[in-house]
Motif scaffolding. Structure first.
Motif, mmCIF file in Angstrom:
data_model
loop_
_atom_site.group_PDB
_atom_site.id
_atom_site.type_symbol
_atom_site.label_atom_id
_atom_site.label_comp_id
_atom_site.label_asym_id
_atom_site.label_seq_id
_atom_site.Cartn_x
_atom_site.Cartn_y
_atom_site.Cartn_z
ATOM 1 N N GLN A 71 0.815 -1.082 -0.003
ATOM 2 C CA GLN A 71 0.014 -0.149 -0.032
ATOM 3 C C GLN A 71 0.865 1.283 -0.163
ATOM 4 O O GLN A 71 0.337 2.196 -0.642
ATOM 5 N N SER A 72 1.944 1.178 0.790
ATOM 6 C CA SER A 72 2.585 2.225 0.833
ATOM 7 C C SER A 72 3.859 2.022 1.532
ATOM 8 O O SER A 72 4.222 0.923 2.139
ATOM 9 N N ARG A 73 4.810 2.824 1.571
ATOM 10 C CA ARG A 73 6.162 2.648 2.096
ATOM 11 C C ARG A 73 6.899 3.969 2.640
ATOM 12 O O ARG A 73 6.245 5.166 2.254
ATOM 13 N N ASP A 74 7.547 3.857 3.696
ATOM 14 C CA ASP A 74 7.971 5.063 4.374
ATOM 15 C C ASP A 74 9.487 4.849 4.711
ATOM 16 O O ASP A 74 9.844 3.773 5.563
ATOM 17 N N ARG A 75 10.436 5.823 4.535
ATOM 18 C CA ARG A 75 11.743 5.584 5.089
ATOM 19 C C ARG A 75 11.917 5.747 6.482
ATOM 20 O O ARG A 75 12.946 5.039 6.838
ATOM 21 N N ALA A 76 11.344 6.324 7.220
ATOM 22 C CA ALA A 76 11.129 6.377 8.446
ATOM 23 C C ALA A 76 10.862 5.118 9.318
ATOM 24 O O ALA A 76 11.765 4.752 10.101
ATOM 25 N N VAL A 77 10.027 4.533 8.594
ATOM 26 C CA VAL A 77 9.779 3.175 9.009
ATOM 27 C C VAL A 77 11.000 2.079 8.635
ATOM 28 O O VAL A 77 11.310 1.297 9.614
ATOM 29 N N ARG A 78 11.521 2.193 7.678
ATOM 30 C CA ARG A 78 12.752 1.285 7.249
ATOM 31 C C ARG A 78 13.782 1.610 8.157
ATOM 32 O O ARG A 78 14.311 0.622 8.923
ATOM 33 N N ALA A 79 14.001 2.747 8.744
ATOM 34 C CA ALA A 79 15.245 3.280 9.589
ATOM 35 C C ALA A 79 14.821 2.688 11.129
ATOM 36 O O ALA A 79 15.778 2.187 11.469
ATOM 37 N N ASP A 80 13.553 3.030 11.457
ATOM 38 C CA ASP A 80 13.061 2.388 12.613
ATOM 39 C C ASP A 80 13.258 0.957 12.897
ATOM 40 O O ASP A 80 13.688 0.349 13.754
ATOM 41 N N LEU A 81 12.822 0.026 11.820
ATOM 42 C CA LEU A 81 12.715 -1.192 11.695
ATOM 43 C C LEU A 81 14.151 -2.049 11.980
ATOM 44 O O LEU A 81 14.544 -2.712 12.517
ATOM 45 N N LEU A 82 15.107 -1.202 11.195
ATOM 46 C CA LEU A 82 16.646 -1.570 10.949
ATOM 47 C C LEU A 82 17.144 -1.304 12.404
ATOM 48 O O LEU A 82 18.083 -2.224 12.929
ATOM 49 N N ALA A 83 16.699 -0.232 13.218
ATOM 50 C CA ALA A 83 17.471 0.044 14.335
ATOM 51 C C ALA A 83 16.835 -0.862 15.381
ATOM 52 O O ALA A 83 17.480 -1.349 16.254
ATOM 53 N N GLU A 84 15.529 -1.331 15.328
ATOM 54 C CA GLU A 84 14.835 -2.249 16.092
ATOM 55 C C GLU A 84 15.560 -3.662 16.084
ATOM 56 O O GLU A 84 15.541 -4.092 17.270
ATOM 57 N N ILE A 85 15.847 -3.931 15.042
ATOM 58 C CA ILE A 85 16.243 -5.549 14.865
ATOM 59 C C ILE A 85 17.859 -5.530 15.272
ATOM 60 O O ILE A 85 18.313 -6.644 15.467
ATOM 61 N N GLY A 86 18.502 -4.238 15.417
ATOM 62 C CA GLY A 86 19.951 -4.543 15.676
ATOM 63 C C GLY A 86 20.866 -5.106 14.472
ATOM 64 O O GLY A 86 20.407 -4.904 13.253
ATOM 65 N N GLU A 87 21.674 -5.735 15.029
ATOM 66 C CA GLU A 87 22.691 -6.557 14.067
ATOM 67 C C GLU A 87 22.052 -7.815 13.130
ATOM 68 O O GLU A 87 22.636 -8.249 12.304
ATOM 69 N N ARG A 88 20.877 -8.036 13.554
ATOM 70 C CA ARG A 88 20.313 -9.235 13.085
ATOM 71 C C ARG A 88 19.877 -9.102 11.539
ATOM 72 O O ARG A 88 19.472 -8.111 11.223
ATOM 73 N N PRO A 89 20.066 -10.293 10.658
ATOM 74 C CA PRO A 89 19.605 -9.946 9.393
ATOM 75 C C PRO A 89 18.246 -9.868 9.216
ATOM 76 O O PRO A 89 17.362 -10.478 10.104
ATOM 77 N N LEU A 90 17.800 -9.400 8.237
ATOM 78 C CA LEU A 90 16.221 -9.215 7.840
ATOM 79 C C LEU A 90 15.853 -9.953 6.993
ATOM 80 O O LEU A 90 16.347 -9.699 5.707
ATOM 81 N N TRP A 91 14.876 -10.923 6.914
ATOM 82 C CA TRP A 91 14.369 -11.707 5.821
ATOM 83 C C TRP A 91 13.291 -11.122 5.152
ATOM 84 O O TRP A 91 12.566 -10.585 5.824
ATOM 85 N N VAL A 92 13.431 -11.299 3.843
ATOM 86 C CA VAL A 92 12.413 -10.555 2.987
ATOM 87 C C VAL A 92 12.377 -11.334 1.681
ATOM 88 O O VAL A 92 13.378 -12.142 1.461
ATOM 89 N N ASN A 93 11.365 -10.801 0.906
ATOM 90 C CA ASN A 93 11.478 -11.330 -0.596
ATOM 91 C C ASN A 93 12.040 -10.433 -1.355
ATOM 92 O O ASN A 93 12.490 -9.115 -1.059
ATOM 93 N N ALA A 94 12.297 -10.467 -2.752
ATOM 94 C CA ALA A 94 12.888 -9.731 -3.720
ATOM 95 C C ALA A 94 12.225 -8.117 -3.780
ATOM 96 O O ALA A 94 12.789 -7.172 -3.830
#
Length: 135
Positions: free
Chosen positions: A20-43
């Motif tokens: 529906q939408s995307r937001d770069r503030a969410v991406r930054a927060d998400l990466l900060a939230e998970i720390g050094e762990r890798p993030l699983w996603v699709n292409a």
């Protein structure tokens, strides 16, 4: 696994097989939230991350099946209900509006505990609410 998704005011996630939408503030927060762990996603999801963020991603069409205990998965375009038994935590980023949707967050959160709620301004959304649930 940790299930992470963006949902609108009606728990919509996607419309016509597109987020529906995307937001770069969410991406930054998400990466900060998970720390050094890798993030699983699709292409398709991986394409929204900047080149310097790409090394943090584990891209696989079957990412929900591949993720192990404690590993975060950012889900945008598929049902999460089949993975309910493996979910150790849920993080929902809620948009402050509703969009047309034909795919909805389908993991009921009854019985889960809302451990944390935070609000922050987004880049494309005035307000984003992050909710962290634990079983």
């Amino acid at each position: 696994m940790i299930l992470i998704a963006c949902v609108d005011g009606r728990n919509g996630m996607a419309f016509n097989r597109r987020r529906q939408s995307r937001d770069r503030a969410v991406r930054a927060d998400l990466l900060a939230e998970i720390g050094e762990r890798p993030l699983w996603v699709n292409a398709a999801t991986a394409r929204q991350f900047a080149p310097e963020e790409q090394p943090r991603l584990r891209v696989d069409p079957a990412f929900l099946e591949q993720a192990g205990p404690g590993e975060p998965c950012f889900v945008e375009d598929r049902s999460v209900a089949p993975f309910a038994g493996r979910a150790e935590q849920v993080i929902l980023y809620r948009w402050d509006r509703a969009y047309p949707a034909d795919l909805f967050w389908d993991l009921p959160l009854e019985g889960w505990t809302l451990a944390r709620r935070e609000e922050f301004p987004g880049f494309s959304h005035k307000l984003i609410t992050k909710e962290v649930y634990i079983p």
